[in-house]
Design an enzyme around this catalytic site. Structure first.
Site, PDB file in Angstrom:
ATOM      1  N   TYR A   1      -3.170  -0.506   9.939  1.00  0.00           N
ATOM      2  CA  TYR A   1      -2.761  -0.835   8.683  1.00  0.00           C
ATOM      3  C   TYR A   1      -1.526  -0.585   8.198  1.00  0.00           C
ATOM      4  O   TYR A   1      -1.026  -1.101   7.256  1.00  0.00           O
ATOM      5  CB  TYR A   1      -4.064  -0.374   7.865  1.00  0.00           C
TER       6      TYR A   1
ATOM      7  N   SER B   1       0.862  -1.025  -0.015  1.00  0.00           N
ATOM      8  CA  SER B   1       0.100  -0.068  -0.129  1.00  0.00           C
ATOM      9  C   SER B   1       0.900   1.211  -0.070  1.00  0.00           C
ATOM     10  O   SER B   1       2.162   1.020   0.397  1.00  0.00           O
ATOM     11  CB  SER B   1      -0.963   0.209   1.187  1.00  0.00           C
TER      12      SER B   1
END
Length: 256
Positions: free
Chosen positions: A160, A147
């Site tokens: 995350y 990501s």
């Protein structure tokens, strides 16, 4: 001459592929000629995705296996089934992941562990199991879906961010140990991609305006934007690319 991007005859497992980015990656790999194995934990959604893609690519080239990537025994059984019933896995995309939005001071230990288990431990378990066969065969492609948060952080997504940063370095660790055996291990780091799971963010006018202003490309990414890099990293065209994380983020990570 055969295109270096041709995946005909290759078998690819994509975790978390019943919808969103994972499904688009699987579809793109099949477009390039691969036989694909879809994965998810929602059996109904997985079956629906399998049916849809089988209609497009043919039932002989689209398979599905529901299993929990955080359960080592389930992973071992699933990989054994795939390699026995479909064939040796040539390509693995560790795509399955979850998000949790909450200030760090309020995040429960259970929620922290859930994100780390799915986003990092799952990639380790599936990657390790698949890599054993790849090492024996002397070839294989593993792509971890990281990501933009592998390098950046913003408030309320601490678990995350930590998980995706760990996944970036897990990609490097896999490379350090497995490249000598003929494997290429890389990552793709999507920026903000418009999917059904991010629709609520797109609909948030303030957040949407921030994304459009923060991203040099001036738009959200689409799932189609991920497919080209995915096919490249799965193909012979990337045979000397190893340990890299390719940012597909419209330039977000290179500006302040």
């Amino acid at each position: 001459m055969t295109s270096p991007f041709d995946l005909t005859g290759r078998i690819a497992l994509v975790t978390g592929s019943s919808r969103g980015i994972g499904r688009s990656i699987a579809d793109g790999l099949a477009d390039a000629g691969a036989t694909i194995v879809l994965n998810g934990v929602d059996a109904g959604r997985l079956e629906s995705a399998c049916t849809d893609l089988a209609e497009k690519h043919g039932a002989d080239r689209v398979h599905a296996r529901a299993f929990d990537i955080t359960d080592g025994e389930s992973v071992d059984q699933a990989i054994q089934w795939i390699e026995s019933h479909v064939g040796p896995i040539d390509i693995l995309f560790n795509n399955a992941g979850v998000q949790h939005r909450q200030p760090l001071v309020d995040v429960s230990l259970d929620d922290w562990r859930r994100v780390i288990d799915i986003d990092v431990t799952g990639a380790f378990l599936v990657g390790r199991t698949v890599a054993r066969g790849m090492i024996d065969r002397g070839a294989g492609k593993i792509v971890n879906i990281c990501s933009v948060q592998s390098d950046l952080a913003r408030p309320t997504i601490g678990p995350y961010t930590a998980a995706k940063g760990a996944l970036r370095n897990l990609t490097r660790a896999m490379t350090a140990e497995w490249a000598r055996h003929g494997l290429q291990v890389n990552g793709i780091a999507p920026g903000y991609i418009h999917t059904e799971m991010t629709q609520n963010l797109v609909d948030d006018e303030e957040f949407n305006a921030w994304i459009l202003g923060r991203t040099p490309a001036g738009r959200w990414g689409s799932v189609a934007d991920i497919v080209g890099p995915a096919v490249w990293l799965a193909s012979q065209a990337s045979n000397y690319v190893n340990g890299q994380v390719i940012f597909v983020d419209g330039g977000m990570s290179v500006v302040v």
